[in-house]
Motif scaffolding. Structure first.
Motif, PDB file in Angstrom:
ATOM      1  N   ARG A 117       0.837  -1.193   0.000  1.00 39.59           N
ATOM      2  CA  ARG A 117       0.000   0.000   0.000  1.00 39.59           C
ATOM      3  C   ARG A 117       0.879   1.251   0.000  1.00 39.59           C
ATOM      4  NH1 ARG A 117      -3.708  -0.808   4.685  1.00 39.59           N
ATOM      5  NH2 ARG A 117      -2.192   0.523   5.700  1.00 39.59           N
ATOM      6  N   CYS A 118       0.394   2.325  -0.589  1.00 37.88           N
ATOM      7  CA  CYS A 118       1.134   3.580  -0.726  1.00 37.88           C
ATOM      8  C   CYS A 118       1.679   4.105   0.601  1.00 37.88           C
ATOM      9  CB  CYS A 118       0.250   4.632  -1.392  1.00 37.88           C
ATOM     10  SG  CYS A 118      -1.355   4.876  -0.572  1.00 37.88           S
ATOM     11  N   ASP A 119       0.912   4.034   1.662  1.00 34.66           N
ATOM     12  CA  ASP A 119       1.362   4.568   2.951  1.00 34.66           C
ATOM     13  C   ASP A 119       2.471   3.706   3.565  1.00 34.66           C
ATOM     14  OD1 ASP A 119      -0.827   2.653   3.326  1.00 34.66           O
ATOM     15  OD2 ASP A 119      -0.700   3.123   5.460  1.00 34.66           O
ATOM     16  N   VAL A 120       2.495   2.421   3.221  1.00 34.44           N
ATOM     17  CA  VAL A 120       3.566   1.552   3.717  1.00 34.44           C
ATOM     18  C   VAL A 120       4.883   1.932   3.036  1.00 34.44           C
ATOM     19  CG1 VAL A 120       4.398  -0.830   3.885  1.00 34.44           C
ATOM     20  CG2 VAL A 120       1.978  -0.319   4.300  1.00 34.44           C
ATOM     21  N   LEU A 121       4.829   2.218   1.738  1.00 37.86           N
ATOM     22  CA  LEU A 121       6.038   2.658   1.041  1.00 37.86           C
ATOM     23  C   LEU A 121       6.526   3.983   1.628  1.00 37.86           C
ATOM     24  CD1 LEU A 121       7.787   1.432  -1.160  1.00 37.86           C
ATOM     25  CD2 LEU A 121       6.585   2.848  -2.821  1.00 37.86           C
ATOM     26  N   ASP A 122       5.603   4.875   1.970  1.00 38.50           N
ATOM     27  CA  ASP A 122       5.989   6.146   2.600  1.00 38.50           C
ATOM     28  C   ASP A 122       6.561   5.930   3.998  1.00 38.50           C
ATOM     29  OD1 ASP A 122       5.453   7.708   0.401  1.00 38.50           O
ATOM     30  OD2 ASP A 122       3.501   8.409   1.117  1.00 38.50           O
ATOM     31  N   ALA A 123       6.070   4.928   4.718  1.00 34.71           N
ATOM     32  CA  ALA A 123       6.634   4.607   6.035  1.00 34.71           C
ATOM     33  C   ALA A 123       8.059   4.084   5.877  1.00 34.71           C
ATOM     34  CB  ALA A 123       5.760   3.580   6.753  1.00 34.71           C
ATOM     35  N   MET A 124       8.307   3.302   4.836  1.00 29.41           N
ATOM     36  CA  MET A 124       9.655   2.817   4.547  1.00 29.41           C
ATOM     37  C   MET A 124      10.574   4.013   4.261  1.00 29.41           C
ATOM     38  SD  MET A 124       8.558  -0.415   2.143  1.00 29.41           S
ATOM     39  CE  MET A 124      10.190  -0.665   1.488  1.00 29.41           C
ATOM     40  N   ASP A 125      10.069   4.948   3.481  1.00 27.94           N
ATOM     41  CA  ASP A 125      10.823   6.166   3.178  1.00 27.94           C
ATOM     42  C   ASP A 125      11.205   6.895   4.466  1.00 27.94           C
ATOM     43  OD1 ASP A 125      11.653   8.670   1.672  1.00 27.94           O
ATOM     44  OD2 ASP A 125       9.823   9.427   2.622  1.00 27.94           O
ATOM     45  N   ALA A 126      10.252   7.049   5.371  1.00 26.86           N
ATOM     46  CA  ALA A 126      10.510   7.764   6.634  1.00 26.86           C
ATOM     47  C   ALA A 126      11.589   7.061   7.449  1.00 26.86           C
ATOM     48  CB  ALA A 126       9.216   7.876   7.445  1.00 26.86           C
ATOM     49  N   GLU A 127      11.539   5.726   7.505  1.00 31.46           N
ATOM     50  CA  GLU A 127      12.547   4.979   8.260  1.00 31.46           C
ATOM     51  C   GLU A 127      13.928   5.100   7.621  1.00 31.46           C
ATOM     52  OE1 GLU A 127      12.211   3.423  11.327  1.00 31.46           O
ATOM     53  OE2 GLU A 127      10.348   4.550  11.214  1.00 31.46           O
ATOM     54  N   LEU A 128      13.984   5.009   6.318  1.00 34.41           N
ATOM     55  CA  LEU A 128      15.271   5.132   5.624  1.00 34.41           C
ATOM     56  C   LEU A 128      15.865   6.528   5.806  1.00 34.41           C
ATOM     57  CD1 LEU A 128      14.376   3.091   2.439  1.00 34.41           C
ATOM     58  CD2 LEU A 128      16.166   2.511   4.089  1.00 34.41           C
ATOM     59  N   ARG A 129      15.023   7.552   5.739  1.00 33.26           N
ATOM     60  CA  ARG A 129      15.514   8.918   5.944  1.00 33.26           C
ATOM     61  C   ARG A 129      16.025   9.119   7.370  1.00 33.26           C
ATOM     62  NH1 ARG A 129      12.945  13.389   2.337  1.00 33.26           N
ATOM     63  NH2 ARG A 129      11.865  12.207   0.743  1.00 33.26           N
ATOM     64  N   LYS A 130      15.394   8.442   8.317  1.00 31.96           N
ATOM     65  CA  LYS A 130      15.779   8.566   9.721  1.00 31.96           C
ATOM     66  C   LYS A 130      17.221   8.120   9.956  1.00 31.96           C
ATOM     67  CE  LYS A 130      12.523   7.238  12.502  1.00 31.96           C
ATOM     68  NZ  LYS A 130      11.650   6.326  13.262  1.00 31.96           N
ATOM     69  N   TYR A 131      17.649   7.071   9.254  1.00 31.58           N
ATOM     70  CA  TYR A 131      18.967   6.492   9.495  1.00 31.58           C
ATOM     71  C   TYR A 131      19.973   6.771   8.383  1.00 31.58           C
ATOM     72  CZ  TYR A 131      16.318   4.167  13.073  1.00 31.58           C
ATOM     73  OH  TYR A 131      15.499   3.923  14.140  1.00 31.58           O
ATOM     74  N   ARG A 132      19.532   7.452   7.325  1.00 31.05           N
ATOM     75  CA  ARG A 132      20.425   7.738   6.201  1.00 31.05           C
ATOM     76  C   ARG A 132      20.351   9.239   5.890  1.00 31.05           C
ATOM     77  NH1 ARG A 132      22.164   3.285   3.230  1.00 31.05           N
ATOM     78  NH2 ARG A 132      22.253   4.616   1.423  1.00 31.05           N
ATOM     79  N   ASP A 133      20.137   9.588   4.642  1.00 33.83           N
ATOM     80  CA  ASP A 133      20.067  10.995   4.235  1.00 33.83           C
ATOM     81  C   ASP A 133      18.633  11.501   4.366  1.00 33.83           C
ATOM     82  OD1 ASP A 133      20.042  13.456   2.892  1.00 33.83           O
ATOM     83  OD2 ASP A 133      21.559  12.812   1.446  1.00 33.83           O
ATOM     84  N   ARG A 134      18.421  12.393   5.330  1.00 34.95           N
ATOM     85  CA  ARG A 134      17.071  12.927   5.586  1.00 34.95           C
ATOM     86  C   ARG A 134      16.485  13.694   4.399  1.00 34.95           C
ATOM     87  NH1 ARG A 134      15.345  12.646  10.587  1.00 34.95           N
ATOM     88  NH2 ARG A 134      16.760  12.319  12.310  1.00 34.95           N
ATOM     89  N   ASN A 135      17.349  14.212   3.551  1.00 34.54           N
ATOM     90  CA  ASN A 135      16.896  15.074   2.457  1.00 34.54           C
ATOM     91  C   ASN A 135      16.618  14.350   1.151  1.00 34.54           C
ATOM     92  OD1 ASN A 135      17.148  17.455   4.074  1.00 34.54           O
ATOM     93  ND2 ASN A 135      19.357  17.249   3.835  1.00 34.54           N
ATOM     94  N   LYS A 136      16.864  13.048   1.125  1.00 30.17           N
ATOM     95  CA  LYS A 136      16.640  12.288  -0.109  1.00 30.17           C
ATOM     96  C   LYS A 136      15.539  11.263   0.090  1.00 30.17           C
ATOM     97  CE  LYS A 136      21.309  12.602  -1.954  1.00 30.17           C
ATOM     98  NZ  LYS A 136      22.532  11.841  -2.240  1.00 30.17           N
TER      99      LYS A 136
END
Length: 187
Positions: A117-136
């Motif tokens: 689902r679209c919101d799950v992909l966005d949650a993945m994005d949020a987690e990745l930004r948290k531990y990697r590059d926040r701006n990408k």
């Protein structure tokens, strides 16, 4: 934002291979059952020099992909994730080993993407930004999204979709806000 590549089957798999192994461009690899998507993933796991994590939306799909579920890997609570709002459900603490893994992956593979689902992909994005590059988007990680839109659709129960519909045009993964911020090729 989506470039499309079309041609014969082997050419398409070679093209996907070139994008995944020689660039940082994200790829949506699609095709009917029997077109070689799983074989491609197995070969990629065997010989790609990239550090990758393979995820899937369900336990069965994760077993078939020899990976783990999205929710387990990112320690996501169940239920819809409304953009800009923290989930009421508890977010699980992520261990140091997992955080280090996230910081060092080159490629994030999501098999059976049609079910995400679209919101799950966005949650993945949020987690990745948290531990990697926040701006990408997706913290700068290259994505390989594998699936067939003619197969299983994402699970969006009526009450869940009622909460998400004001923020998303579709429950499918391609409705993700983060995905709309990156360039990717569909092969």
């Amino acid at each position: 934002m989506v470039a499309e590549a079309k041609s014969g089957g082997n050419h398409e798999m070679n093209l996907a291979w070139q994008f995944i192994t020689k660039t940082n461009v994200s790829v949506f690899l699609t095709g009917k059952a029997g077109t070689g998507k799983t074989t491609f993933l197995r070969k990629l796991r065997e010989i790609s020099p990239k550090r990758m994590v393979v995820l899937a939306p369900t336990g069965v799909a994760a077993i078939n992909a020899q990976g783990q579920t999205i929710h387990s890997f990112f320690q996501l609570p169940t239920g819809p994730r409304i953009p800009g709002m923290e989930s009421k459900e508890g977010h699980y603490r992520m261990g140091k080993e997992k955080k280090n893994l996230i910081k060092t992956i080159d490629l994030l593979v999501v098999d059976e993407i049609s079910m995400v689902r679209c919101d799950v992909l966005d949650a993945m994005d949020a987690e990745l930004r948290k531990y990697r590059d926040r701006n990408k988007p997706f913290g700068g990680v290259q994505l390989l999204l594998i699936g067939d839109l003619q197969q299983l659709a994402p699970v969006a129960q009526e009450r869940e979709w009622a909460l998400l519909a004001p923020y998303y045009s579709t429950p499918y993964f391609f409705g993700s806000r983060a995905l709309s911020q990156i360039q990717y090729v569909a092969i």
